[in-house]
Write a protein that holds these residues in place. Structure first.
Motif, short mmCIF file in Angstrom:
data_model
loop_
_atom_site.label_atom_id
_atom_site.label_comp_id
_atom_site.label_asym_id
_atom_site.label_seq_id
_atom_site.Cartn_x
_atom_site.Cartn_y
_atom_site.Cartn_z
N GLU A 311 60.35 84.49 80.66
CA GLU A 311 61.48 83.70 80.18
C GLU A 311 61.91 82.54 81.16
O GLU A 311 61.82 83.04 82.50
CB GLU A 311 62.37 84.44 79.58
CG GLU A 311 62.00 85.65 78.51
CD GLU A 311 61.75 84.77 77.26
OE1 GLU A 311 62.22 83.62 76.96
OE2 GLU A 311 60.90 85.22 76.36
N ASN A 313 60.58 80.33 77.72
CA ASN A 313 58.99 79.88 77.42
C ASN A 313 59.12 78.76 76.50
O ASN A 313 57.92 78.34 76.10
CB ASN A 313 58.28 81.29 76.96
CG ASN A 313 59.06 81.90 75.84
OD1 ASN A 313 59.95 81.39 74.97
ND2 ASN A 313 58.54 83.20 75.57
N ASN A 314 60.37 78.53 76.00
CA ASN A 314 60.44 77.54 75.05
C ASN A 314 59.46 77.60 73.81
O ASN A 314 58.59 76.78 73.52
CB ASN A 314 60.03 76.02 75.57
CG ASN A 314 60.77 74.84 74.71
OD1 ASN A 314 61.43 74.94 73.92
ND2 ASN A 314 59.84 73.83 75.01
N HIS A 315 59.45 78.68 73.30
CA HIS A 315 58.36 78.95 72.35
C HIS A 315 58.25 78.22 70.99
O HIS A 315 57.29 77.80 70.59
CB HIS A 315 58.34 80.72 72.03
CG HIS A 315 57.53 81.12 70.85
ND1 HIS A 315 55.83 81.06 71.22
CD2 HIS A 315 57.40 81.54 69.68
CE1 HIS A 315 55.51 81.52 69.94
NE2 HIS A 315 56.28 81.87 69.02
N GLU A 318 63.05 76.23 71.85
CA GLU A 318 64.00 77.26 72.28
C GLU A 318 65.18 76.54 73.37
O GLU A 318 64.47 76.49 74.53
CB GLU A 318 63.47 78.58 72.86
CG GLU A 318 62.73 79.17 71.64
CD GLU A 318 62.18 80.37 71.99
OE1 GLU A 318 61.85 81.35 71.33
OE2 GLU A 318 61.81 80.43 73.15
#
Length: 364
Positions: A311, A313-315, A318
């Motif tokens: 983390e 990680n801007n999945h 985010e």
């Protein structure tokens, strides 16, 4: 047919026959015209009959001679014709052989010409391909020449731009030197003024005043707020998205929690209840610049951070930070930060600084 070799006796015989004939006819007419019949002498009759047989024999001989001559002529003509035909056949055979030889020679010549034609056609195709290659090479050379010309023009433009930039830089340096000189002059003036003021203050110095020692009152947090160092912390029980949580904290004279030390992180972690996936917003975001995380007061995230491994990680877009305390996985306080979409509804943590210089308003 005339017979020039005939003896004169024959002519006399013919004339005698005709003369005798006339006498015979005359005597015959006289006998018929007379009173008594006239009978010729038997010897003269035999003589006439013998003359008539000799004439006929001569005619027959002449006819036979003519026939023999005609047969001889025909035979000779036939032989000559056979000879001519035999010679013609030989000539025809020779001519035929010559024609056969000529035909073979012509066939060979035609084959050679066809081979030469194929060879010339192949050479023509090779020349055509070579010509096309030369044309393509010329085109490529022309293109390269044009590219080189464009590159030269671009290089010239870049050189001109660099010269302009150098001139601008020189002007900027000159201006900077002028400003530095002006600043030096101002600093000298300020130093002179400061010295004058120091001298005047020294001439008019007042007696020292004994100041009483200040006493600070102890920090008291309201109900449901928890004290750590110089701040009070509030753990909400309701859920809001990150912007609403920020607004709620600000309405209480506080802000979403800003965590700088592991001690502060552990203190807050111990306040949070553990559950299936208990998550709480705090005051960290990269909504303005991706991967540049800042606190709600605008200061950047530096030094210690407590992200979980992998983390942030801007999945799925985010951009806001939250703390997780769960029973699903083993978690520790210093590895519990995650990033999540800011529109998720979660409980949150507010912080109110109560140290020196802080507002005296008490959160409620």
């Amino acid at each position: 047919m005339s017979t020039p070799d005939r003896p004169p006796q024959s002519e006399g015989t013919y004339s005698k026959l005709f003369n005798d004939g006339d006498s015979y006819e005359q005597r015959n007419r006289r006998s018929q015209g007379g009173s008594a019949a006239y009978l010729p002498f038997p010897g003269s009759v035999v003589h006439r009959l013998r003359g008539l047989g000799t004439l006929r024999l001569i005619i027959i001989c002449l006819a036979a001679l003519c026939a023999i001559l005609l047969i001889s002529i025909i035979s000779m003509a036939a032989q000559n014709k056979n000879r001519a035909q035999g010679g013609g056949d030989a000539v025809a055979e020779v001519q035929k052989q010559k024609q056969g030889v000529n035909v073979s020679a012509l066939v060979d010549s035609i084959n050679k010409l066809q081979q030469e034609k194929k060879q010339l056609q192949g050479e023509k195709e090779e020349l055509q391909r070579a010509k096309e290659e030369v044309e393509r090479a010329k085109e490529e050379q022309q293109k390269a020449k044009e590219e080189q010309q464009r590159a030269k023009e671009e290089q010239q433009k870049a050189k001109e731009e660099q010269q302009k930039a150098n001139q601008e830089l020189q002007r900027a340096n000159q201006e900077l030197q002028r400003v530095n000189q002006e600043l030096q002059r101002v600093n000298q003036e300020l130093q002179r003024v400061n010295e004058e003021l120091q001298a005047r203050l020294a001439a008019t110095k007042a007696p020292d005043v004994i100041k009483p020692k200040s006493t600070s009152a102890p920090i008291v947090c309201p109900n449901s707020w928890h004290l750590f160092n110089s701040s009070c912390y509030f753990i909400s029980r309701t859920t809001r998205d990150w912007p609403e949580s920020k607004s709620f904290c600000e309405s209480k004279g506080a802000y979403l929690a800003i965590i700088h030390t592991a001690e502060e992180q552990t203190f807050l972690w111990d306040l949070l209840p553990r559950g299936h996936w208990n998550s709480f917003w705090f005051g960290l975001t990269d909504e303005h610049t991706e991967d540049v995380w800042r606190w709600v007061d605008g200061t950047p995230l530096v030094g210690s951070s407590f992200w979980e491994e992998g983390e942030p990680n801007n999945h799925i877009d985010e951009d806001c930070g939250y703390i997780v305390k769960t029973n699903v996985l083993e978690r520790v306080a210093t590895r519990s930060w995650y990033d999540a979409p800011c529109d998720m509804y979660l409980p949150f943590i507010c912080e109110k600084y109560m140290g020196p210089g802080a507002s005296t308003a008490i959160p409620h």
